[in-house]
Design an enzyme around this catalytic site. Sequence first.
Site, PDB file in Angstrom:
ATOM      1  N   TYR A  73       0.853  -1.200   0.000  1.00  0.00           N
ATOM      2  CA  TYR A  73       0.000   0.000   0.000  1.00  0.00           C
ATOM      3  C   TYR A  73       0.878   1.235   0.000  1.00  0.00           C
ATOM      4  O   TYR A  73       1.784   1.358   0.830  1.00  0.00           O
ATOM      5  CB  TYR A  73      -0.930   0.014   1.222  1.00  0.00           C
ATOM      6  CG  TYR A  73      -2.362  -0.166   0.787  1.00  0.00           C
ATOM      7  CD1 TYR A  73      -2.975   0.817   0.011  1.00  0.00           C
ATOM      8  CD2 TYR A  73      -3.073  -1.309   1.093  1.00  0.00           C
ATOM      9  CE1 TYR A  73      -4.277   0.647  -0.441  1.00  0.00           C
ATOM     10  CE2 TYR A  73      -4.368  -1.484   0.641  1.00  0.00           C
ATOM     11  CZ  TYR A  73      -4.965  -0.492  -0.123  1.00  0.00           C
ATOM     12  OH  TYR A  73      -6.239  -0.660  -0.580  1.00  0.00           O
ATOM     13  N   GLU A 104      -0.474   4.696  -0.683  1.00  0.00           N
ATOM     14  CA  GLU A 104      -1.311   5.888  -0.932  1.00  0.00           C
ATOM     15  C   GLU A 104      -0.470   7.143  -0.732  1.00  0.00           C
ATOM     16  O   GLU A 104       0.319   7.239   0.213  1.00  0.00           O
ATOM     17  CB  GLU A 104      -2.493   5.904   0.032  1.00  0.00           C
ATOM     18  CG  GLU A 104      -3.575   4.929  -0.377  1.00  0.00           C
ATOM     19  CD  GLU A 104      -4.761   4.959   0.572  1.00  0.00           C
ATOM     20  OE1 GLU A 104      -4.704   5.635   1.603  1.00  0.00           O
ATOM     21  OE2 GLU A 104      -5.753   4.272   0.255  1.00  0.00           O
ATOM     22  N   ASP A 156      -5.913  13.442 -25.360  1.00  0.00           N
ATOM     23  CA  ASP A 156      -5.846  12.051 -24.902  1.00  0.00           C
ATOM     24  C   ASP A 156      -5.156  11.302 -26.039  1.00  0.00           C
ATOM     25  O   ASP A 156      -5.747  11.052 -27.085  1.00  0.00           O
ATOM     26  CB  ASP A 156      -7.264  11.543 -24.649  1.00  0.00           C
ATOM     27  CG  ASP A 156      -7.315  10.044 -24.383  1.00  0.00           C
ATOM     28  OD1 ASP A 156      -6.293   9.364 -24.579  1.00  0.00           O
ATOM     29  OD2 ASP A 156      -8.383   9.553 -23.996  1.00  0.00           O
ATOM     30  N   THR A 194      -2.966   5.974 -22.320  1.00  0.00           N
ATOM     31  CA  THR A 194      -2.801   4.645 -21.752  1.00  0.00           C
ATOM     32  C   THR A 194      -1.345   4.260 -22.013  1.00  0.00           C
ATOM     33  O   THR A 194      -0.668   4.887 -22.828  1.00  0.00           O
ATOM     34  CB  THR A 194      -3.725   3.603 -22.437  1.00  0.00           C
ATOM     35  OG1 THR A 194      -3.463   3.619 -23.836  1.00  0.00           O
ATOM     36  CG2 THR A 194      -5.189   3.910 -22.187  1.00  0.00           C
ATOM     37  N   LYS A 236      -0.952   0.608 -25.459  1.00  0.00           N
ATOM     38  CA  LYS A 236      -1.284   0.495 -26.891  1.00  0.00           C
ATOM     39  C   LYS A 236       0.019   0.609 -27.695  1.00  0.00           C
ATOM     40  O   LYS A 236       0.866  -0.260 -27.575  1.00  0.00           O
ATOM     41  CB  LYS A 236      -2.329   1.544 -27.250  1.00  0.00           C
ATOM     42  CG  LYS A 236      -3.647   1.340 -26.482  1.00  0.00           C
ATOM     43  CD  LYS A 236      -4.728   2.279 -26.951  1.00  0.00           C
ATOM     44  CE  LYS A 236      -6.059   1.978 -26.314  1.00  0.00           C
ATOM     45  NZ  LYS A 236      -6.298   2.627 -25.030  1.00  0.00           N
ATOM     46  N   ARG A 274      -0.864  -2.641 -18.957  1.00  0.00           N
ATOM     47  CA  ARG A 274      -2.188  -2.013 -19.000  1.00  0.00           C
ATOM     48  C   ARG A 274      -2.241  -0.931 -17.923  1.00  0.00           C
ATOM     49  O   ARG A 274      -2.040  -1.217 -16.746  1.00  0.00           O
ATOM     50  CB  ARG A 274      -3.240  -3.084 -18.724  1.00  0.00           C
ATOM     51  CG  ARG A 274      -4.655  -2.651 -18.810  1.00  0.00           C
ATOM     52  CD  ARG A 274      -5.532  -3.837 -19.068  1.00  0.00           C
ATOM     53  NE  ARG A 274      -5.237  -4.383 -20.384  1.00  0.00           N
ATOM     54  CZ  ARG A 274      -5.762  -3.924 -21.515  1.00  0.00           C
ATOM     55  NH1 ARG A 274      -6.643  -2.946 -21.497  1.00  0.00           N
ATOM     56  NH2 ARG A 274      -5.423  -4.437 -22.685  1.00  0.00           N
TER      57      ARG A 274
HETATM   58  C1  LIG Z   1      -8.426   7.478 -26.714  1.00  0.00           C
HETATM   59  C2  LIG Z   1      -8.716   6.559 -25.561  1.00  0.00           C
HETATM   60  N1  LIG Z   1      -8.815   7.074 -24.339  1.00  0.00           N
HETATM   61  C3  LIG Z   1      -9.067   6.303 -23.259  1.00  0.00           C
HETATM   62  C4  LIG Z   1      -9.228   4.947 -23.399  1.00  0.00           C
HETATM   63  C5  LIG Z   1      -9.566   4.133 -22.186  1.00  0.00           C
HETATM   64  O1  LIG Z   1      -8.519   3.388 -21.743  1.00  0.00           O
HETATM   65  P1  LIG Z   1      -8.776   2.160 -20.721  1.00  0.00           P
HETATM   66  O2  LIG Z   1      -9.366   1.067 -21.517  1.00  0.00           O
HETATM   67  O3  LIG Z   1      -7.399   1.885 -20.181  1.00  0.00           O
HETATM   68  O4  LIG Z   1      -9.692   2.671 -19.669  1.00  0.00           O
HETATM   69  C6  LIG Z   1      -9.125   4.353 -24.662  1.00  0.00           C
HETATM   70  C7  LIG Z   1      -9.285   2.899 -24.804  1.00  0.00           C
HETATM   71  O5  LIG Z   1      -9.350   2.321 -25.815  1.00  0.00           O
HETATM   72  C8  LIG Z   1      -8.873   5.195 -25.778  1.00  0.00           C
HETATM   73  O6  LIG Z   1      -8.788   4.698 -27.001  1.00  0.00           O
END
Ligand SMILES: Cc1ncc(COP(=O)(O)O)c(C=O)c1O
Length: 424
Positions: A50, A52, A196, A222, A225, A231
């Site tokens: 843990y 936090e 994002d 993320t 990918k 993950r």
């Molecule tokens: C652009 C984008 N943002 C966020 C996410 C969400 O990621 P997670 O599946 O790790 O929650 C994805 C997932 O495919 C994504 O393509």
Amino acid sequence: MNLAKTDPKIYDLIKKEIERQKDGLVLIPSENYASPAVLSAMGTPLSNKYSEGYPKKRYYGGNQFIDEIETLAIERAKKIFHAEHANVQPHSGSQANATVYLALLNYRDKVLGIDLSAGGHLTHGSPVNFSGKLYNFAYYGVDSKTERINLREVEKIAKKFKPKLIIVSTTAYSRTLEFKKFRKIADRIKAYLMADIAHIAGLVVAGLHPHPFPWCDVVTTTTHKTLRGPRGGLILCKIKDRLDPKGKLTLSQKIDKAVFPGTQGGPLEHVIAAKAVCFLEAMRPSFKKYQKQIILNARAMADEFKKQGIRIVSGGTDNHLMVIDISPFKTESKRIQDELDEVGLYVNRNAIPFDKRPPYNPSGIRLGSPAITTRGLKEKEAREVVRLIVSLIKNIKNTKIKNQIKKRVKEITRKFPIYVDFQW
Ligand SMILES: Cc1ncc(COP(=O)(O)O)c(C=O)c1O
């Protein structure tokens, strides 16, 4: 191995899944094969701890090594993304996005995001997602002719709607994102700008896609990918808050507080260690070479689809993915995906812009090159994979052809194996 004795059922199912991954070709653009080093960092007793809080500011004792691990992950993330600040704790991409909204917005605040059918993600304001329920979203889409984001349209909507936050992000969009132009729009209406880059993170790190910094205030991604890590999620941001320079908290403090205690409890330090490994791997010249090949393979795939008479949304790809339009075929996308599954070709069905069909059975299939490129396939093999896919779509009821395709997929996976040294 202990697990085989303790829980033979789970052991056996894991074994089967590993075999499935070895024996099939993954064309789902959001999936990849993390390296054995990344996997090895994840499967450790770090999971027990843990922690936090943040390095040197923890709520539990015994965090001396965890602090070093998380600090390394933060420093490496900042380095590869040229970021002023990094928070490596988000458990996933969705959680990273939820955190940014919590940091920058109040309940029902206005946000401008990309429409799901134009290539956006659920967390960018879909009505069925927390984002669409808690915040007041408006959407921009793509131009009906070019199927690309039309920045004039984005500006028009932004000026009328006056959002507090604009999101640049895609999950099924094959064209380059113009962060600099989005920033001009955000400046005109004094909005925060967030990118994002979950899908294109690897390309950004390798310098093969325009960088969201210095244009964006916050960047989420993320790590699993194109970045090819474990993950998980990651938030990068500026330190200063451009729209609230005299506020009590800096932008980076707002983000950190929104992660913990805002949305998460104990961080997954075994995953953070694996993120650190992935960031180190991303610093190597071989990573840039890999990202270049991802793009070359995606281009070859798109070209081959066109040669085979299949329409690609927006006419091609600049990145790692493409969405093909299967509406001219009688067979539905769900059936095509299921048939491809059976021969070991993994894809996912996806909406195309202005899709008239429902999300569960839309008119498109999304494909990408990151995973096959990790296996070592180059343009020649990527083209062959496309021909196999098209052949199956065109001969969906022909068992003989299906068996031939299955055999060929197996041969390709044997020629380009993964996880050769991975013991299970
Ligand atoms: C652009 C984008 N943002 C966020 C996410 C969400 O990621 P997670 O599946 O790790 O929650 C994805 C997932 O495919 C994504 O393509």
